[in-house]
Structures are given as C-alpha cells and as structure tokens.
Design a protein around this motif. Sequence first.
Motif, PDB file in Angstrom:
ATOM      1  N   ILE A 250      -7.461  -4.054  -4.170  1.00  0.00           N
ATOM      2  CA  ILE A 250      -6.275  -3.927  -3.299  1.00  0.00           C
ATOM      3  C   ILE A 250      -6.597  -4.494  -1.918  1.00  0.00           C
ATOM      4  O   ILE A 250      -5.814  -5.247  -1.334  1.00  0.00           O
ATOM      5  CB  ILE A 250      -5.830  -2.456  -3.158  1.00  0.00           C
ATOM      6  CG1 ILE A 250      -5.585  -1.826  -4.530  1.00  0.00           C
ATOM      7  CG2 ILE A 250      -4.566  -2.355  -2.319  1.00  0.00           C
ATOM      8  CD1 ILE A 250      -5.256  -0.347  -4.459  1.00  0.00           C
ATOM      9  N   PHE A 251      -7.770  -4.114  -1.407  1.00  0.00           N
ATOM     10  CA  PHE A 251      -8.167  -4.616  -0.097  1.00  0.00           C
ATOM     11  C   PHE A 251      -8.222  -6.146  -0.105  1.00  0.00           C
ATOM     12  O   PHE A 251      -7.724  -6.795   0.824  1.00  0.00           O
ATOM     13  CB  PHE A 251      -9.524  -4.033   0.302  1.00  0.00           C
ATOM     14  CG  PHE A 251     -10.021  -4.533   1.619  1.00  0.00           C
ATOM     15  CD1 PHE A 251      -9.430  -4.112   2.797  1.00  0.00           C
ATOM     16  CD2 PHE A 251     -11.061  -5.444   1.684  1.00  0.00           C
ATOM     17  CE1 PHE A 251      -9.871  -4.585   4.011  1.00  0.00           C
ATOM     18  CE2 PHE A 251     -11.497  -5.919   2.903  1.00  0.00           C
ATOM     19  CZ  PHE A 251     -10.906  -5.491   4.064  1.00  0.00           C
TER      20      PHE A 251
ATOM     21  N   SER B 119      -9.995  -0.040  -5.288  1.00  0.00           N
ATOM     22  CA  SER B 119      -9.800  -0.087  -3.833  1.00  0.00           C
ATOM     23  C   SER B 119     -10.111  -1.464  -3.286  1.00  0.00           C
ATOM     24  O   SER B 119      -9.367  -2.007  -2.463  1.00  0.00           O
ATOM     25  CB  SER B 119     -10.716   0.926  -3.128  1.00  0.00           C
ATOM     26  OG  SER B 119     -10.498   2.207  -3.633  1.00  0.00           O
TER      27      SER B 119
ATOM     28  N   GLN C 251       0.810  -1.226   0.000  1.00  0.00           N
ATOM     29  CA  GLN C 251       0.000   0.000   0.000  1.00  0.00           C
ATOM     30  C   GLN C 251       0.839   1.270   0.000  1.00  0.00           C
ATOM     31  O   GLN C 251       0.447   2.266   0.580  1.00  0.00           O
ATOM     32  CB  GLN C 251      -0.942  -0.022   1.210  1.00  0.00           C
ATOM     33  CG  GLN C 251      -0.294  -0.453   2.477  1.00  0.00           C
ATOM     34  CD  GLN C 251      -0.666   0.427   3.635  1.00  0.00           C
ATOM     35  OE1 GLN C 251      -1.299   1.453   3.473  1.00  0.00           O
ATOM     36  NE2 GLN C 251      -0.256   0.044   4.804  1.00  0.00           N
TER      37      GLN C 251
ATOM     38  N   MET D 262      -4.840   3.817  -8.062  1.00  0.00           N
ATOM     39  CA  MET D 262      -6.171   4.058  -7.519  1.00  0.00           C
ATOM     40  C   MET D 262      -6.411   5.557  -7.364  1.00  0.00           C
ATOM     41  O   MET D 262      -7.482   6.076  -7.705  1.00  0.00           O
ATOM     42  CB  MET D 262      -6.286   3.340  -6.163  1.00  0.00           C
ATOM     43  CG  MET D 262      -7.599   3.501  -5.445  1.00  0.00           C
ATOM     44  SD  MET D 262      -7.587   4.897  -4.317  1.00  0.00           S
ATOM     45  CE  MET D 262      -6.482   4.296  -3.066  1.00  0.00           C
TER      46      MET D 262
ATOM     47  N   ALA E 246      -1.677   1.885  -5.191  1.00  0.00           N
ATOM     48  CA  ALA E 246      -2.297   3.042  -4.540  1.00  0.00           C
ATOM     49  C   ALA E 246      -2.244   4.288  -5.425  1.00  0.00           C
ATOM     50  O   ALA E 246      -3.219   5.047  -5.485  1.00  0.00           O
ATOM     51  CB  ALA E 246      -1.633   3.319  -3.193  1.00  0.00           C
TER      52      ALA E 246
ATOM     53  N   CYS F  71      -4.686  -7.609   0.087  1.00  0.00           N
ATOM     54  CA  CYS F  71      -4.121  -7.507   1.443  1.00  0.00           C
ATOM     55  C   CYS F  71      -4.821  -8.454   2.404  1.00  0.00           C
ATOM     56  O   CYS F  71      -4.182  -9.151   3.198  1.00  0.00           O
ATOM     57  CB  CYS F  71      -4.258  -6.073   1.975  1.00  0.00           C
ATOM     58  SG  CYS F  71      -3.206  -4.911   1.123  1.00  0.00           S
ATOM     59  N   PHE F  72      -6.156  -8.462   2.321  1.00  0.00           N
ATOM     60  CA  PHE F  72      -6.930  -9.272   3.256  1.00  0.00           C
ATOM     61  C   PHE F  72      -6.657 -10.751   3.028  1.00  0.00           C
ATOM     62  O   PHE F  72      -6.460 -11.508   3.975  1.00  0.00           O
ATOM     63  CB  PHE F  72      -8.422  -8.960   3.060  1.00  0.00           C
ATOM     64  CG  PHE F  72      -9.268  -9.362   4.217  1.00  0.00           C
ATOM     65  CD1 PHE F  72      -9.170  -8.690   5.423  1.00  0.00           C
ATOM     66  CD2 PHE F  72     -10.162 -10.414   4.095  1.00  0.00           C
ATOM     67  CE1 PHE F  72      -9.954  -9.065   6.496  1.00  0.00           C
ATOM     68  CE2 PHE F  72     -10.946 -10.790   5.177  1.00  0.00           C
ATOM     69  CZ  PHE F  72     -10.844 -10.117   6.368  1.00  0.00           C
TER      70      PHE F  72
END
Lengths: 316, 273
Positions: free
Chosen positions: A291-292, A288, A247, A271, A268, A295-296
Amino acid sequence: MMQSRASAMEISAAPPNRMRRQFNTGRMLTVAAFLLPSIALYSLLVFYPLFRAAYYGMFDWNGLGPLTDNVGIDNFRNVLSDGLFRKALRHNVTILLLSLLIQLPLAIVLAILASGNIRGRAFFRTVFFLPYVLSEVVTAVIWSFLLQPNSGINDVLERVIPGFKAVPWLGDPDIVLYVVFVVITWRFIGFHIVLYLAGLQGIPAELTDAAKLDGASPLRVVFDVVLPLLGPTIRISVFLSVIGSLQFFDLIWVMTQGGPVNATETMATYMYKYSFQRFEIGYGAAVSLVIFGICFGFALLYQRFVLSRDYDNALA
Amino acid sequence: MSLAGLIARYVVLIVMAVIILVPIAVAAISGFKTTGQVRANPFSLPRSPIWTNYTDVLRSDSFWRQAGNSLSIMLVTTLLVLALASSAAFVFSRFRFSGRNLLFTYYMLGLLCPITIAILPVYLVIRELGLVNTMWGVILPQVAFQLPVSVLILRNFFMAIPQELEDASYVDGGTPFQFFWRILLPLVRPGLAAVAVLTMVVSWNSFFLPLVTLNSERLWTLPLGVMQFSGQYSTDWARVLAFATLAMTPAVIFYLFAERQIIEGLTAGSIKG
C-alpha cells in the motif's frame, strides 16, 4: 532573506578566527539541540517502522516467537496475486475515480456558488465544513442509522414515493460501495470546498469583471477565467483526494467492516484483517508496504509531472 | 446577476446545507426519543422530549472516563507537537548549515506516509518499546506523524518574520533560545494556534491508532467508546445516537468558536504543501 543574514554575519565576523570557530560550534550545538528531539521521534516512529516492516515482510510470522521462517519475497508476491487484495485495490480505485469525477467537480461548483458577494457566505462555509470536524466513527454511526433497511431514509422514501420498496443500502453487495461513497462525499466535500474558496479568493476580481465587461457569459467566465486560475488548487485537491482514497479505513470499518461479502473491502481493511485478526504479521507487513509503495509511487509521479508546474506548491 | 440566477444559486446552496445538517440534527434529536419512536418516525420531532438517553450516558462512568482519556491524549499530543515542531521549524527557517535541505526533505517525506498505511509497522515498534496498552503508545506516534505538516506550517510563519528582529536580538547579546522564546514565538501566535487546533482535531477524532494500541477498556478514547457502545446497543438506536451526539458535541462547539483557526490549520498545510 538569507542574503541579508549572510552579510550581517560577515560584518560581525570581525573577531579573530578562533572566536569565529567557537561561534560556529555554538551554532551547531544550538541547531542540534533544537532539531534532535523531533528528528529522533520522527525517525523512530515514522521511518524506522517502515524498514522493520520490510524485514518482517520476508517472514512467515505470527508476531510472537523468533523469526525463523524466511520466505523471501513470497509474501509480497502473494499479496499482489491475491484476488481479494486486487478486489480491495479495485474498490479503492473506484472510490478514487468517483471522488475525482463527482466529488471534486461538485465541490468546485459549490465553492463558486458560495463565493463572491453573496449573503450567508460565512454560514454556508461553516455548514459545509462541519462534517469534517466530526470523527469518522460518529459519521459512520449516524449514517448506519440513516441507511438501515427498515427505518431511516427508507422510511421517508416509502412515505414519499408510492410503492417504494425498502432498499438494503448497506446489505446489497451490488450497491454498497456507491452508498459508502455518498457518505464519504458527505464527510469530505467540505474540506475541498474550503480549499477552493481559498483558491477563489486569490483570483483578482478585476479579471472576472473584465471578462464580464467584454460580454462573456457566466459560464464562459468560469471555464475560461476562473478554472484555469484555480489550477494550482485543483491539482492539490486532486492529490489529497487520491492519497485519501487509497487509505480509507475508519469510516468503512465502523459501517461495514469491509462487507457484505467483501463488497467494501479496501486495502486498509484487508491489511487490518490479516494483521490484527489473523495475526499473520509477516504477510500484514508485506501488505502495508505494498500500500505504501502504491501511495508513494503515485505521489512521486504526481509531484514530478503535475505539481512541478506549480513551483510554490512543491512538496519539499 | 439576474434574479433567477441568484435564486438558483441559493436553492443549490440551501439544498446542500440541508443535506449536511439533517443527519447531524437527526442524531441529536433522536436522543430525545424512545427507540420505538426513532424507528417508526426517524425524521420527526419528539412529541415530548425524553431525557433518559442523554442522562444515562452522562451518568455512566465509561463516558466520562473515555472523554477524559481523549482529552488527556489530545492535550499532551498538542503540547508535544507545538514544542517539537516549533523548535524544528526554527532551525529550518533561521539557520544555514550543510545538509539542511536534505534534512527538510527527509521531514517532508512524512507527508506522504499517513498513519493508516503505517499502522502495523508502527504497532510493532510500539510493542518493541513496551508501550502497547499505554497512553504513550497513542501519544508518541500521533506526535511523530503530526510533525511534518506542523513543521511545514510553522516554517512558513517563521520565514515571514523580518531578519532585522533577529539581528537586533543578537546584537543585544541575546542567545538563539532567547530570540526563539521571547521574540519569535509570540510573533507567530496565529501559526501556533493553527497547528494546535489542527492537532487537537486530529487527535480527538483519531480512531485507528487507539484501536490497535489500547486493549484495556479503562484506556479507551471516545471514538472507541462510540464504536463499542453502538455494537453493544446495536438495536437501541435512541441510546446509540445520544452517545454519538454527546461524543461529537465538544468538537462541534470547539469548531464554532475556533472555525477560522481550524480551517486555517487544516488547509494551510495542504495548500502550502
């Protein structure tokens, strides 16, 4: 501790049922009063936005006017198939791998060197951690100056090395990502050094002393005793490094804005450009969430397969 | 350890310390030179220091206004984080009720969602709430995203307080709030300090959120000011570096005085979490 609380409550629970029920209602009201304000704010500004984004992500929307152009999952599909997004993702992964292969080992070495009975220990810790309290913007401005094509580091190298030709550190798409990685390391390595110093302090001196008495060389002590015991710290440090690498924004935005020719584009900055410069809000929301999701997904897998070994360090 | 080993050890540490310190020193010293000198001899000391770069910045309204904005946002953010996180941590550490673990997990999920990733969704909600271009549009999201780690740190501190103290307080007829306010909070001052300084550093350096939320220059914080200033005077490096140096000075001084708490705050959450 909970055990003792429960027994204490049973002893005091002599009053008749009616009283006890009132007491419990009172407790629940207390719990609510203490918890609701923070839960409300947290839900409104951390969780609710993600659900909204999932909804907006299904529209072709410029952020103004009604949501009319429902495109289903097209935005998400387009993000994943866009060459530039994949390139940005590759850059994030490159920074991530360089961090794991260079930055963290270097941090471990420096932490080991700076630990133990050595004069100036506190001084080195203070210095190494210092960049971490500077804002990324200030860091980026200082390094933009040092990395100028016609002054800064080039000036020194030209004086020291005969025949050295100035390198456009931030202007050459082939090297700029690695240059940025050096700046990232400069700013973040202190954080990991401090983590490792704390981890090293938890290793009993008797263990390393015993190994030395048995005639183990310093290197053997490090590899056979120190590193295995440092395991939990290393696993946390790797986790934070990966999440951080996925990020990156502030530092890169101020130094290169993702350029030149997208050579330092990250997920980022990609985005940001779609959301706040082109105002393709629907598409930006989809980015978004992608990307989330990355990461998640990483966090869950890491939690399940790596961190679960250190039960004390489990996230929840 | 052998002498050669010790010397090698110091050489490596000192080289690293120099690499860390030189860029910061160069920035601070360049502010005392003319841009011509900075360009020609970036690493040299000024023959006679020039004060105008620093005094110009210190005399400008924009620097002080930005510093004031950063300070107000930082203080309000920190107070709210302390209030909300300590009350939530109180419940998670000292009360038992069904759904507690679920709620706590819900809270800790926030650790996996840094604000950078959620910036657009958060911006859209801020806009729905009519908070774009206001201080609250920065403060409230900062507080919300700072809550999980703060709750985690404080919960660990609260759990270390012996149950007997709480029982004694209730036997004396105290309410939960009295126990929380008069006994628990004073006992966990180191924890509160760690959370406070962590929040202060994060807020002071925050860039992305103010960048998307604050449009009008009147509301800008120092990081935005540094970026704008370096764009405006892009070739006038002496001036830009003077501004950057002044912007980082409060953080550096604060760090030198509160190093222990800052390091504790910044690492406690990650080690425990």
